[in-house]
Design a protein around this motif. Structure first.
Motif, short mmCIF file in Angstrom:
data_model
loop_
_atom_site.label_atom_id
_atom_site.label_comp_id
_atom_site.label_asym_id
_atom_site.label_seq_id
_atom_site.Cartn_x
_atom_site.Cartn_y
_atom_site.Cartn_z
N TRP A 34 -39.53 52.84 37.07
CA TRP A 34 -39.11 51.52 37.51
C TRP A 34 -39.86 50.46 36.73
O TRP A 34 -40.84 50.74 36.06
CB TRP A 34 -39.35 51.34 39.01
N SER A 35 -39.35 49.24 36.78
CA SER A 35 -40.04 48.12 36.13
C SER A 35 -40.43 47.12 37.20
O SER A 35 -39.74 46.98 38.21
CB SER A 35 -39.12 47.47 35.10
N GLY A 36 -41.53 46.44 37.00
CA GLY A 36 -42.01 45.46 37.97
C GLY A 36 -43.14 46.02 38.80
O GLY A 36 -43.63 47.13 38.58
N LYS A 37 -43.54 45.25 39.78
CA LYS A 37 -44.70 45.62 40.59
C LYS A 37 -44.38 46.61 41.70
O LYS A 37 -45.21 47.41 42.07
CB LYS A 37 -45.32 44.37 41.22
N SER A 38 -43.18 46.53 42.26
CA SER A 38 -42.88 47.31 43.45
C SER A 38 -41.66 48.20 43.26
O SER A 38 -40.63 47.77 42.75
CB SER A 38 -42.64 46.35 44.62
N LYS A 39 -41.79 49.44 43.69
CA LYS A 39 -40.67 50.36 43.65
C LYS A 39 -39.57 49.92 44.60
O LYS A 39 -38.39 50.06 44.32
CB LYS A 39 -41.15 51.74 44.09
N LEU A 40 -39.96 49.37 45.76
CA LEU A 40 -38.98 48.94 46.77
C LEU A 40 -38.10 47.82 46.24
O LEU A 40 -36.87 47.89 46.36
CB LEU A 40 -39.69 48.49 48.05
N TRP A 41 -38.69 46.79 45.65
CA TRP A 41 -37.89 45.68 45.14
C TRP A 41 -37.06 46.10 43.94
O TRP A 41 -35.98 45.58 43.71
CB TRP A 41 -38.77 44.48 44.83
N HIS A 42 -37.56 47.06 43.16
CA HIS A 42 -36.75 47.59 42.06
C HIS A 42 -35.54 48.35 42.62
O HIS A 42 -34.44 48.27 42.08
CB HIS A 42 -37.57 48.51 41.17
N ALA A 43 -35.74 49.08 43.71
CA ALA A 43 -34.64 49.83 44.32
C ALA A 43 -33.58 48.88 44.88
O ALA A 43 -32.39 49.17 44.82
CB ALA A 43 -35.17 50.74 45.42
N ILE A 44 -33.99 47.75 45.40
CA ILE A 44 -33.04 46.80 45.99
C ILE A 44 -32.37 45.94 44.93
O ILE A 44 -31.15 45.83 44.90
CB ILE A 44 -33.74 45.92 47.04
N PHE A 45 -33.15 45.33 44.05
CA PHE A 45 -32.60 44.37 43.10
C PHE A 45 -32.20 44.97 41.76
O PHE A 45 -31.31 44.47 41.09
CB PHE A 45 -33.59 43.22 42.85
N GLY A 46 -32.87 46.02 41.33
CA GLY A 46 -32.53 46.66 40.06
C GLY A 46 -33.14 45.96 38.87
O GLY A 46 -33.94 45.05 38.99
N ALA A 47 -32.74 46.42 37.68
CA ALA A 47 -33.24 45.85 36.42
C ALA A 47 -32.17 46.05 35.36
O ALA A 47 -31.19 46.75 35.56
CB ALA A 47 -34.54 46.54 36.02
N LYS A 48 -32.39 45.45 34.20
CA LYS A 48 -31.45 45.59 33.09
C LYS A 48 -31.48 47.02 32.55
O LYS A 48 -32.50 47.68 32.58
CB LYS A 48 -31.79 44.63 31.97
N GLN A 49 -30.35 47.45 32.05
CA GLN A 49 -30.24 48.76 31.44
C GLN A 49 -30.41 48.63 29.94
O GLN A 49 -29.75 47.81 29.31
CB GLN A 49 -28.89 49.38 31.76
N TYR A 50 -31.30 49.43 29.38
CA TYR A 50 -31.55 49.40 27.94
C TYR A 50 -30.99 50.67 27.32
O TYR A 50 -31.49 51.77 27.56
CB TYR A 50 -33.05 49.29 27.66
#
Length: 91
Positions: free
Chosen positions: A35-51
């Motif tokens: 995951w990217s960012g500080k929190s796994k939970l917020w990454h699971a909810i909001f997501g991130a860009k796909q590279y």
């Protein structure tokens, strides 16, 4: 009285949506390996860009989460206004 009930249902609906998404994200976060960012939970909810071909492990529930928060705040505002009107009229 009608506005109090409407405000209460709007607030409870927003809370139900928001807390359900948090629960789903916390259950899903245990299966995330990267995951990217500080929190796994917020990454699971909001997501991130796909590279490239990288798999993005996320639920992408950011929009409904924000809508749930806005509904909760709207319901609280309605309830607060009715609470204020009740005590203003008594004084």
């Amino acid at each position: 009285m009608k506005r109090i009930v409407i405000g209460g249902f709007i607030m409870l609906g927003g809370l139900l949506v928001t807390l359900t998404i948090i629960l789903a994200g916390s259950i899903y976060a245990t299966n995330i390996t990267a995951w990217s960012g500080k929190s796994k939970l917020w990454h699971a909810i909001f997501g991130a860009k796909q590279y490239g071909n990288e798999v993005v492990q996320s639920l992408f529930l950011g929009f409904p989460f924000v809508v749930g928060i806005l509904l909760t705040i709207l319901g609280l505002i309605i309830l607060g206004q009715e609470y204020y009107k009740t005590f203003k009229n008594e004084a």
